[in-house]
Enzyme design. Structure first.
Site, PDB file in Angstrom:
ATOM      1  N   GLY A  16     -17.149 -95.860 -12.147  1.00 24.19           N
ATOM      2  CA  GLY A  16     -17.765 -95.977 -10.829  1.00 24.19           C
ATOM      3  C   GLY A  16     -19.094 -96.721 -10.806  1.00 24.19           C
ATOM      4  O   GLY A  16     -19.274 -97.766 -11.438  1.00 24.19           O
ATOM      5  N   ILE A  17     -20.030 -96.172 -10.065  1.00 22.40           N
ATOM      6  CA  ILE A  17     -21.341 -96.802  -9.886  1.00 22.40           C
ATOM      7  C   ILE A  17     -22.069 -96.895 -11.232  1.00 22.40           C
ATOM      8  O   ILE A  17     -22.713 -97.902 -11.539  1.00 22.40           O
ATOM      9  CB  ILE A  17     -22.175 -96.001  -8.858  1.00 22.40           C
ATOM     10  CG1 ILE A  17     -21.507 -96.050  -7.472  1.00 22.40           C
ATOM     11  CG2 ILE A  17     -23.597 -96.549  -8.774  1.00 22.40           C
ATOM     12  CD1 ILE A  17     -22.135 -95.105  -6.445  1.00 22.40           C
ATOM     13  N   ARG A  37     -18.955 -87.659 -20.313  1.00 25.90           N
ATOM     14  CA  ARG A  37     -18.072 -86.698 -20.982  1.00 25.90           C
ATOM     15  C   ARG A  37     -16.912 -87.398 -21.679  1.00 25.90           C
ATOM     16  O   ARG A  37     -16.437 -86.955 -22.713  1.00 25.90           O
ATOM     17  CB  ARG A  37     -17.544 -85.688 -19.965  1.00 25.90           C
ATOM     18  CG  ARG A  37     -18.644 -84.816 -19.419  1.00 25.90           C
ATOM     19  CD  ARG A  37     -18.111 -83.723 -18.546  1.00 25.90           C
ATOM     20  NE  ARG A  37     -17.389 -84.269 -17.396  1.00 25.90           N
ATOM     21  CZ  ARG A  37     -17.067 -83.555 -16.334  1.00 25.90           C
ATOM     22  NH1 ARG A  37     -17.383 -82.270 -16.287  1.00 25.90           N
ATOM     23  NH2 ARG A  37     -16.428 -84.099 -15.330  1.00 25.90           N
ATOM     24  N   VAL A  57     -24.095 -83.450 -19.169  1.00 19.46           N
ATOM     25  CA  VAL A  57     -25.481 -83.247 -18.727  1.00 19.46           C
ATOM     26  C   VAL A  57     -25.794 -81.789 -18.391  1.00 19.46           C
ATOM     27  O   VAL A  57     -26.958 -81.426 -18.227  1.00 19.46           O
ATOM     28  CB  VAL A  57     -25.848 -84.154 -17.521  1.00 19.46           C
ATOM     29  CG1 VAL A  57     -25.779 -85.616 -17.898  1.00 19.46           C
ATOM     30  CG2 VAL A  57     -24.989 -83.853 -16.296  1.00 19.46           C
ATOM     31  N   GLY A  85     -22.774 -87.397 -11.357  1.00 22.02           N
ATOM     32  CA  GLY A  85     -22.790 -86.535 -10.171  1.00 22.02           C
ATOM     33  C   GLY A  85     -21.379 -86.134  -9.787  1.00 22.02           C
ATOM     34  O   GLY A  85     -20.419 -86.868 -10.031  1.00 22.02           O
ATOM     35  N   TYR A 147     -23.704 -80.571  -2.543  1.00 17.11           N
ATOM     36  CA  TYR A 147     -23.975 -81.995  -2.807  1.00 17.11           C
ATOM     37  C   TYR A 147     -25.234 -82.430  -2.064  1.00 17.11           C
ATOM     38  O   TYR A 147     -26.165 -82.989  -2.651  1.00 17.11           O
ATOM     39  CB  TYR A 147     -22.770 -82.830  -2.354  1.00 17.11           C
ATOM     40  CG  TYR A 147     -22.844 -84.283  -2.748  1.00 17.11           C
ATOM     41  CD1 TYR A 147     -22.583 -84.686  -4.054  1.00 17.11           C
ATOM     42  CD2 TYR A 147     -23.172 -85.261  -1.812  1.00 17.11           C
ATOM     43  CE1 TYR A 147     -22.646 -86.019  -4.420  1.00 17.11           C
ATOM     44  CE2 TYR A 147     -23.238 -86.605  -2.173  1.00 17.11           C
ATOM     45  CZ  TYR A 147     -22.970 -86.976  -3.478  1.00 17.11           C
ATOM     46  OH  TYR A 147     -23.048 -88.295  -3.847  1.00 17.11           O
ATOM     47  N   LYS A 151     -28.804 -83.465  -3.776  1.00 15.60           N
ATOM     48  CA  LYS A 151     -29.278 -84.845  -3.638  1.00 15.60           C
ATOM     49  C   LYS A 151     -30.661 -84.879  -2.969  1.00 15.60           C
ATOM     50  O   LYS A 151     -31.467 -85.777  -3.243  1.00 15.60           O
ATOM     51  CB  LYS A 151     -28.259 -85.685  -2.862  1.00 15.60           C
ATOM     52  CG  LYS A 151     -26.968 -85.929  -3.649  1.00 15.60           C
ATOM     53  CD  LYS A 151     -27.235 -86.654  -4.961  1.00 15.60           C
ATOM     54  CE  LYS A 151     -25.973 -86.971  -5.732  1.00 15.60           C
ATOM     55  NZ  LYS A 151     -26.230 -87.684  -6.997  1.00 15.60           N
TER      56      LYS A 151
HETATM   57  P1  NDP Z   1     -17.652 -91.208 -10.276  1.00 16.77           P
HETATM   58  O1  NDP Z   1     -16.936 -89.906 -10.197  1.00 16.77           O
HETATM   59  O2  NDP Z   1     -16.842 -92.469 -10.152  1.00 16.77           O
HETATM   60  O3  NDP Z   1     -18.479 -91.304 -11.605  1.00 16.77           O
HETATM   61  C1  NDP Z   1     -19.284 -90.249 -12.020  1.00 16.77           C
HETATM   62  C2  NDP Z   1     -19.290 -90.213 -13.523  1.00 16.77           C
HETATM   63  O4  NDP Z   1     -20.113 -89.107 -13.922  1.00 16.77           O
HETATM   64  C3  NDP Z   1     -17.896 -89.986 -14.106  1.00 16.77           C
HETATM   65  O5  NDP Z   1     -17.673 -90.823 -15.216  1.00 16.77           O
HETATM   66  C4  NDP Z   1     -17.958 -88.527 -14.493  1.00 16.77           C
HETATM   67  O6  NDP Z   1     -17.104 -88.178 -15.566  1.00 16.77           O
HETATM   68  C5  NDP Z   1     -19.409 -88.386 -14.912  1.00 16.77           C
HETATM   69  N1  NDP Z   1     -19.805 -86.981 -15.007  1.00 16.77           N
HETATM   70  C6  NDP Z   1     -19.459 -85.969 -14.182  1.00 16.77           C
HETATM   71  N2  NDP Z   1     -19.960 -84.808 -14.643  1.00 16.77           N
HETATM   72  C7  NDP Z   1     -20.634 -85.106 -15.783  1.00 16.77           C
HETATM   73  C8  NDP Z   1     -21.344 -84.337 -16.730  1.00 16.77           C
HETATM   74  N3  NDP Z   1     -21.461 -82.997 -16.608  1.00 16.77           N
HETATM   75  N4  NDP Z   1     -21.923 -84.966 -17.777  1.00 16.77           N
HETATM   76  C9  NDP Z   1     -21.810 -86.306 -17.928  1.00 16.77           C
HETATM   77  N5  NDP Z   1     -21.115 -87.089 -17.077  1.00 16.77           N
HETATM   78  C10 NDP Z   1     -20.537 -86.490 -16.019  1.00 16.77           C
HETATM   79  O7  NDP Z   1     -18.768 -91.146  -9.126  1.00 16.77           O
HETATM   80  P2  NDP Z   1     -19.563 -92.322  -8.368  1.00 16.77           P
HETATM   81  O8  NDP Z   1     -19.641 -93.521  -9.228  1.00 16.77           O
HETATM   82  O9  NDP Z   1     -19.003 -92.443  -7.012  1.00 16.77           O
HETATM   83  O10 NDP Z   1     -20.989 -91.655  -8.234  1.00 16.77           O
HETATM   84  C11 NDP Z   1     -22.039 -91.926  -9.160  1.00 16.77           C
HETATM   85  C12 NDP Z   1     -23.329 -91.349  -8.602  1.00 16.77           C
HETATM   86  O11 NDP Z   1     -23.612 -91.959  -7.331  1.00 16.77           O
HETATM   87  C13 NDP Z   1     -23.266 -89.848  -8.351  1.00 16.77           C
HETATM   88  O12 NDP Z   1     -24.504 -89.253  -8.630  1.00 16.77           O
HETATM   89  C14 NDP Z   1     -22.987 -89.787  -6.856  1.00 16.77           C
HETATM   90  O13 NDP Z   1     -23.408 -88.577  -6.296  1.00 16.77           O
HETATM   91  C15 NDP Z   1     -23.817 -90.958  -6.352  1.00 16.77           C
HETATM   92  N6  NDP Z   1     -23.416 -91.468  -5.057  1.00 16.77           N
HETATM   93  C16 NDP Z   1     -22.161 -91.946  -4.841  1.00 16.77           C
HETATM   94  C17 NDP Z   1     -21.810 -92.422  -3.596  1.00 16.77           C
HETATM   95  C18 NDP Z   1     -20.445 -92.952  -3.282  1.00 16.77           C
HETATM   96  O14 NDP Z   1     -20.165 -93.248  -2.105  1.00 16.77           O
HETATM   97  N7  NDP Z   1     -19.575 -93.127  -4.250  1.00 16.77           N
HETATM   98  C19 NDP Z   1     -22.762 -92.437  -2.484  1.00 16.77           C
HETATM   99  C20 NDP Z   1     -24.067 -91.908  -2.834  1.00 16.77           C
HETATM  100  C21 NDP Z   1     -24.368 -91.455  -4.073  1.00 16.77           C
HETATM  101  P3  NDP Z   1     -15.735 -87.364 -15.275  1.00 16.77           P
HETATM  102  O15 NDP Z   1     -14.778 -88.387 -14.743  1.00 16.77           O
HETATM  103  O16 NDP Z   1     -15.379 -86.816 -16.605  1.00 16.77           O
HETATM  104  O17 NDP Z   1     -16.063 -86.302 -14.262  1.00 16.77           O
END
Ligand code: NDP
Length: 253
Positions: A16-17, A37, A57, A85, A147, A151
């Site tokens: 993702g991001i 993870r 984390v 997140g 959430y 945030k």
């Molecule tokens: P994704 O779910 O695509 O990516 C999040 C990544 O974080 C995944 O690889 C996930 O792994 C990892 N992760 C989750 N839990 C843990 C943990 N305990 N330790 C380490 N890694 C972990 O999410 P996004 O890319 O959409 O979001 C990224 C950030 O941007 C987040 O903080 C989100 O809240 C924020 N955000 C996103 C928005 C959106 O519209 N998408 C808008 C505003 C903010 P796994 O797959 O194993 O869970």
């Protein structure tokens, strides 16, 4: 071994991001460590220049240990992006304690643990930049209480750490993205709790953000161009936060 390139850690950087942030920072010249993870995209061919290190984390002691190992192996951590997140969609009255706690554990406790573990190392050297990923949901978001709450808390932690460490060479800022078509957003659309049409009607720019646009803001905040910015939150949201959500009936004359 000391790295030639400065080390940047991106939590949740395997997808993702976070993945796009890692790619941008690698292009900026950083040795990027996606601390996640699972390896995710970092396992593929496209992962050139991005290393993966296993990290949960929510494991407070584990975060400190892994950051210590990364420094011993690769060199000083110059940049941390707190991106990992998760979210749970449910009304407050039905939310289980486990759902609440899981989100708080990743989105707030996880951010604190990584900020502290990286920050104390940066403070010893008097140099470092940290960017925390918040969200426009920090304003309040029906059906996403943990959430939105976490945030908003991330913004409070960012301004506090930004103030506390400003005179000691460590800058802490945040990016609050609007909606991006990645993990947490897609889950909501697929679950039917987020409607793409409704969301688009509320975004002044009339489109979702691209992950690369979030990454560009992070790149700016870790660069010297933002050297006088401390504790700020940058909204990258197509105007969402500056409009209270009632679209114009017609274009003004
Ligand atoms: P994704 O779910 O695509 O990516 C999040 C990544 O974080 C995944 O690889 C996930 O792994 C990892 N992760 C989750 N839990 C843990 C943990 N305990 N330790 C380490 N890694 C972990 O999410 P996004 O890319 O959409 O979001 C990224 C950030 O941007 C987040 O903080 C989100 O809240 C924020 N955000 C996103 C928005 C959106 O519209 N998408 C808008 C505003 C903010 P796994 O797959 O194993 O869970």
């Amino acid at each position: 071994m000391t790295a030639q390139r400065p080390v940047a850690i991106v939590t949740g950087g395997s997808a993702g991001i976070g993945w796009e942030i890692g790619r941008r920072l690698a292009a900026d010249g950083y040795l990027v460590v996606a601390a996640d993870r699972v390896p995710g995209l970092t396992a593929g061919d496209d992962a050139a220049g991005i290393l993966w290190r296993e990290l949960d984390v929510t494991d407070h002691a584990g975060v400190d240990r892994v950051f210590g190992e990364i420094e011993a192996e690769l060199g000083p951590i110059e940049v941390l992006v707190n991106n990992a997140g998760i979210q749970r969609h449910r009304g407050i009255e039905d939310l289980s304690w486990d759902e609440w706690a899981a989100v708080v554990d990743v989105n707030l406790h996880g951010v604190f643990s990584a900020l502290q573990a990286a920050g104390k190392r940066m403070l010893e050297r008097g140099e470092g930049r940290i960017v925390n990923i918040s969200s426009i949901s920090s304003r309040g978001s029906a059906g996403r209480a943990p959430y939105a709450t976490t945030k908003a808390a991330v913004i409070g932690l960012t301004s506090t750490a930004g103030a506390e460490w400003a005179s000691r060479g460590v800058r802490v800022n945040a990016v609050a993205p609007g909606y991006v078509d990645t993990g947490v957003f897609r889950q909501g659309v697929e679950a039917g709790t987020l409607s793409l049409d409704t969301i688009l009607s509320r975004i002044p720019a009339k489109r979702l953000a691209e992950a690369s646009e979030i990454a560009a803001a992070v790149s700016f905040l870790v660069s010297d161009q933002s050297r006088y910015m401390n504790g700020q939150t940058l909204y990258v949201d197509g105007g969402f936060m500056v409009d209270y959500g009632v679209p114009l009936a017609k274009k003004p004359e």
